[in-house]
Design an enzyme around this catalytic site. Structure first.
Site, PDB file in Angstrom:
ATOM      1  N   SER A 230      27.689  36.426  33.434  1.00  0.00           N
ATOM      2  CA  SER A 230      28.978  36.570  32.768  1.00  0.00           C
ATOM      3  C   SER A 230      30.130  36.003  33.589  1.00  0.00           C
ATOM      4  O   SER A 230      31.053  35.390  33.036  1.00  0.00           O
ATOM      5  CB  SER A 230      29.243  38.041  32.444  1.00  0.00           C
ATOM      6  OG  SER A 230      28.219  38.568  31.640  1.00  0.00           O
TER       7      SER A 230
ATOM      8  N   HIS B 151      33.871  39.402  35.255  1.00  0.00           N
ATOM      9  CA  HIS B 151      34.563  38.602  34.238  1.00  0.00           C
ATOM     10  C   HIS B 151      35.910  38.109  34.758  1.00  0.00           C
ATOM     11  O   HIS B 151      36.259  36.923  34.626  1.00  0.00           O
ATOM     12  CB  HIS B 151      34.760  39.424  32.969  1.00  0.00           C
ATOM     13  CG  HIS B 151      33.475  39.771  32.289  1.00  0.00           C
ATOM     14  ND1 HIS B 151      33.425  40.417  31.060  1.00  0.00           N
ATOM     15  CD2 HIS B 151      32.177  39.567  32.641  1.00  0.00           C
ATOM     16  CE1 HIS B 151      32.170  40.585  30.697  1.00  0.00           C
ATOM     17  NE2 HIS B 151      31.394  40.093  31.644  1.00  0.00           N
TER      18      HIS B 151
END
Length: 292
Positions: free
Chosen positions: A196, A243
């Site tokens: 991610s 993230h």
């Protein structure tokens, strides 16, 4: 090599024997006929000198088409690195399903006691490789599927725009930045894994590239907003730190790759890469010192 010379003193074109000419290439000095003349800043040059780049004062690669980051456009598959990265992620995912203990050996974890090995494990114990291996690690089908879709959609266009080397550096450094921020913030015994952070780095780079090319920013802003919303809603099961770290790193790296005067762009690219890598190292060292 001696050229055939006509009785009137004219030579024959080296590419078209029998065609008389009084013009010679300003670089190699071979005689060339009107069909072979390529106009240059001074006089005419032959097709071979132009093709080899010798008529420009630069090497042969100087005349090759360049991408927006200033790199030469590679031939062949323009999504080769993206496909290789997807393949590695899928192979590691399958390896985790069939080989017991693989996930535990590769997952990002700060510091914890492993009862099976009866020893302390983690980045703070010297296993720094976990900062990178965790970027290629997934446990659930939905997790690897979602990340690989994002990698395919965002990665292909970025690889074509930036070139293979810069694109690979973008992916790996974004993933490392996400791992470093996760390592610095989450509980040391809390494991983290997934691509991610690297994928969010591609999002940040796509935003910078769209802005640089003056494309409509609404699609990429919508994509980022959607993923931020998912991160907030499922913050208990998603590492928002990865993230955020990846998104910021990707934007910084892409800005260095596509901004500034073309002559200074290599310096900006190296500077942006060094800045992100230094931030990763400093963050990891400080966290390790705090846990030791």
């Amino acid at each position: 090599m001696e050229q055939d010379q006509a009785p009137n003193g004219l030579s024959s074109c080296y590419r078209h024997p029998g065609v008389e000419t009084g013009v010679r290439c300003t670089r190699c000095e071979r005689p060339i006929c009107p069909d072979c003349m390529v106009e240059a800043s001074v006089g005419f040059q032959c097709p071979e000198c132009v093709r080899n780049g010798s008529g420009t004062g630069h090497g042969p690669d100087a005349s090759r088409p360049r991408n927006i980051a200033g790199g030469a456009i590679a031939g062949g598959d323009q999504q080769l690195v993206t496909k290789v990265l997807i393949g590695i992620n899928l192979l590691v995912f399958l390896g985790g399903l069939f080989f017991s203990g693989l996930v535990d050996e590769l997952v990002l974890i700060g510091l914890a006691f492993d009862p099976e090995l009866f020893r302390v494990v983690g980045v703070a114990d010297g296993e720094w490789y976990r900062l990178l291996t965790a970027v290629f690690l997934h446990q659930e089908v939905w997790h690897v599927g979602f990340n690989m879709i994002g990698l395919w959609v965002l990665g292909g266009p970025l690889e074509a725009a930036l070139g293979r080397v810069r694109y690979l550096a973008l992916y790996l450094l974004s993933g490392l930045a996400g791992s470093a921020l996760t390592y610095a913030i989450v509980a040391p015994n809390q494991p983290s894994l997934g691509a991610s952070g690297a994928v969010f780095g591609l999002m940040g780079a796509t935003f910078v590239l769209f802005r640089r090319l003056r494309y409509d920013l609404r699609p990429v802003l919508g994509l980022i907003a959607l993923n931020v919303l998912i991160t907030v809603v499922f913050r208990d099961t998603i590492a928002w730190e990865a993230h955020l770290g990846g998104l910021v790193a990707g934007a910084v790296l892409a800005y260095g790759m596509v901004s500034g005067p073309r002559g200074k762009r290599p310096l900006l690219q190296w500077g942006a890469g060094a800045l992100v890598l230094a931030a990763v190292v400093v963050t990891a060292v400080m966290r390790t010192a705090a846990l030791s």
